[in-house]
Design a protein around this motif. Structure first.
Motif, short mmCIF file in Angstrom:
data_model
loop_
_atom_site.label_atom_id
_atom_site.label_comp_id
_atom_site.label_asym_id
_atom_site.label_seq_id
_atom_site.Cartn_x
_atom_site.Cartn_y
_atom_site.Cartn_z
N TRP A 1 36.70 18.37 31.74
CA TRP A 1 37.85 19.13 32.19
C TRP A 1 38.42 18.55 33.47
O TRP A 1 39.64 18.50 33.67
CB TRP A 1 37.47 20.59 32.36
N GLN B 1 42.26 17.33 33.84
CA GLN B 1 43.16 17.78 34.90
C GLN B 1 43.79 16.59 35.62
O GLN B 1 44.98 16.60 35.94
CB GLN B 1 42.39 18.62 35.91
N GLN C 1 47.73 15.90 35.92
CA GLN C 1 48.38 15.76 37.21
C GLN C 1 49.11 14.42 37.31
O GLN C 1 50.24 14.35 37.82
CB GLN C 1 47.35 15.87 38.33
N SER D 1 48.05 23.66 39.28
CA SER D 1 46.90 24.07 40.10
C SER D 1 46.87 25.58 40.29
O SER D 1 45.80 26.20 40.27
CB SER D 1 46.97 23.38 41.48
N GLY E 1 39.81 24.49 38.97
CA GLY E 1 39.98 24.26 37.54
C GLY E 1 39.49 25.41 36.68
O GLY E 1 39.70 25.41 35.47
#
Length: 484
Positions: A245, A249, A253, A314, A321
């Motif tokens: 994960w 992320q 991003q 975010s 997260g």
């Protein structure tokens, strides 16, 4: 979940929708994502509170029943006989009940009342006519109205979500209208929730099996061996999930920071001009573009997504997260064995102070200490993204042992509490220790979870005229919402 199989719609799929004044959830997803993945994510999103409530009610019911009916049976332990429970009832019944309701809760008629009744959702395949060209065009043109009338944009988040034209347009349009209404659902959440919630149930069955085998093989201290193997495996799998994960992320991003609408993927190139025209209108009504300068509008749209998209991402998934609410719901379900412990203590001869002290410790452990353990693993996973190959394997092994060690310390402290309280010694000292640990851990938990990133208000501000253009103030018979 059959409707999630593919994008091919029909009159029958359109008939599933109905006219409504508002939408609870606008489902934003990619049709290339597997149907089973989308179903699990949406089922957890829709049914988690129902499953949580049902499992807790079952645990409380077992607790109440134990006061009136002795659920213990006579068991033999060597030459000795004693009364014991044949299984942890709260775990054995509550765990599977949680899983069943989490998967099928939306189909159970007993939940068809507020606030658990079916939510109104927008799914493009059902709410925009797919066979009538005129109705389809009108539905697509009013996509902004659907978004404006939606309480939340529910994003089924995959690697490619922020690379597709339509999904990024939906994402950017809603955060222009109401940036704090976006819910991003990672596709790994159902697996992690299942791992945390039903692990006690699975480990109970496995531990009984392995312990009986080891006892027949005369393995010394079989319970200890099983517990260590169980803890290391459970910690290792979770660390792998959290590591994946963290990588996902980082990719999302990066996709947002480098986003270019002109390079976004689009299945039908004819749709690209329509989306570009809507972006131009967004920029015109926000006062950022004068006239029909499409290139400037697209450049400003790119800049807006790059600047504000990462912050909104975010804010939706939390600082680390994982949101505190998701963790607490999962961890409380994982602690159904604490209700079984309470049953055994209340039906036994336990000291009242012992029960109070241990209950306080378990509450601090669930609501503060364990979330901090997960926060630490997530934080380190993000900081060590550069590790690859053997270095990454070593990192995961260290994190797994660290997580297992932290949980083992909890067990040892629990034993310490039991010993001190049973002997009736140093109650005041242990109370001060408990209060100190609780205050410090809760403060750290607040810093890690509760003080979340605040989503920006948005550079693109749509005025009343702009909303009217999107159809938000119009009532069209073709504007339909699927009732899920």
């Amino acid at each position: 979940g059959r409707i999630l199989k593919n994008a091919e719609g029909s009159a029958d799929s359109y008939a599933l929708s109905e006219t409504a004044d508002g939408i609870d959830d606008f489902i934003s997803h990619n049709w290339s994502t597997a149907r089973s993945i989308k179903f699990r994510v949406l089922a957890l999103h829709a049914n988690s509170h129902r499953a949580y409530t049902v499992a807790l009610l079952i645990g409380i019911a077992c607790l109440v029943v134990s006061f009136f009916i002795d659920l213990r049976v006579m068991t033999s332990r060597g030459l000795e006989k004693e009364l014991a429970y044949i299984c942890p009832f709260c775990v054995f019944i509550g765990g599977p009940a949680y899983g069943l309701v989490a998967i099928c809760g939306h189909e159970l008629k007993c939940f068809n009342f507020r606030p658990w009744s079916s939510r109104r959702i927008f799914l493009d395949k059902a709410c925009i006519h797919q066979t009538d060209p005129d109705l389809k065009r009108r539905g697509i043109e009013k996509l902004g109205a659907f978004l404006d009338k939606s309480h939340h944009l529910v994003v089924i988040c995959t690697d490619e979500y922020f690379q597709k034209l339509w999904t990024v347009y939906e994402f950017a349009t809603l955060f222009a209208l109401k940036s704090n209404r976006i819910k991003i659902l990672p596709i790994f959440l159902p697996s992690l929730a299942a791992l945390i919630v039903i692990s006690d149930f699975c480990w109970f069955l496995l531990s009984r099996l392995l312990s009986s085998v080891m006892e027949r093989q005369a393995v010394p201290n079989p319970t200890f061996v099983v517990d260590v193997a169980k803890g290391l495996l459970w910690s290792g799998v979770q660390c792998v999930y959290l590591r994946r994960w963290a990588k996902e992320q980082a990719r999302m991003q990066k996709a947002l920071r480098c986003f270019q609408i002109r390079h976004a993927l689009c299945l039908k190139e004819a749709d690209r001009a329509f989306v570009h025209d809507n972006i131009l209108f967004l920029m015109q009504k926000s006062g950022l573009v004068n006239g029909r300068d499409l290139n400037k509008a697209l450049d400003l749209f790119d800049e807006c997504v790059r600047r504000e998209g990462p912050s909104i991402l975010s804010a939706s998934v939390g600082n680390i997260g994982l949101t505190y609410g998701f963790l607490i719901r999962s961890l409380v379900m994982n602690q159904l064995d604490s209700l079984d412990w309470l049953i055994s203590e209340l039906t036994g001869e336990a000291d009242a102070m012992q029960i109070v002290m241990l209950a306080g410790w378990k509450i601090i452990y669930v609501f503060a200490i364990t979330p901090l353990i997960y926060a630490s693993i997530c934080f380190l996973s993000k900081k060590m993204l550069h590790l690859q190959g053997c270095s990454e394997v070593v990192f995961l092994l260290v994190m797994s042992v660290t997580m297992f060690s932290a949980f083992s310390v909890h067990q040892q402290v629990t034993v310490l509490f039991e010993g001190v309280v049973v002997m009736g010694q140093q109650h005041s000292l242990m109370t001060v220790f408990l209060a100190f640990v609780g205050i410090v851990s809760l403060a750290l938990t607040w810093a890690a979870f509760v003080s979340e990133v605040v989503a920006p208000a948005g550079t693109i501000q749509i005025d009343a005229l702009g909303r009217a253009h999107f159809g938000a103030d119009e009532s069209l018979e073709s504007d339909r919402k699927h009732e899920g």
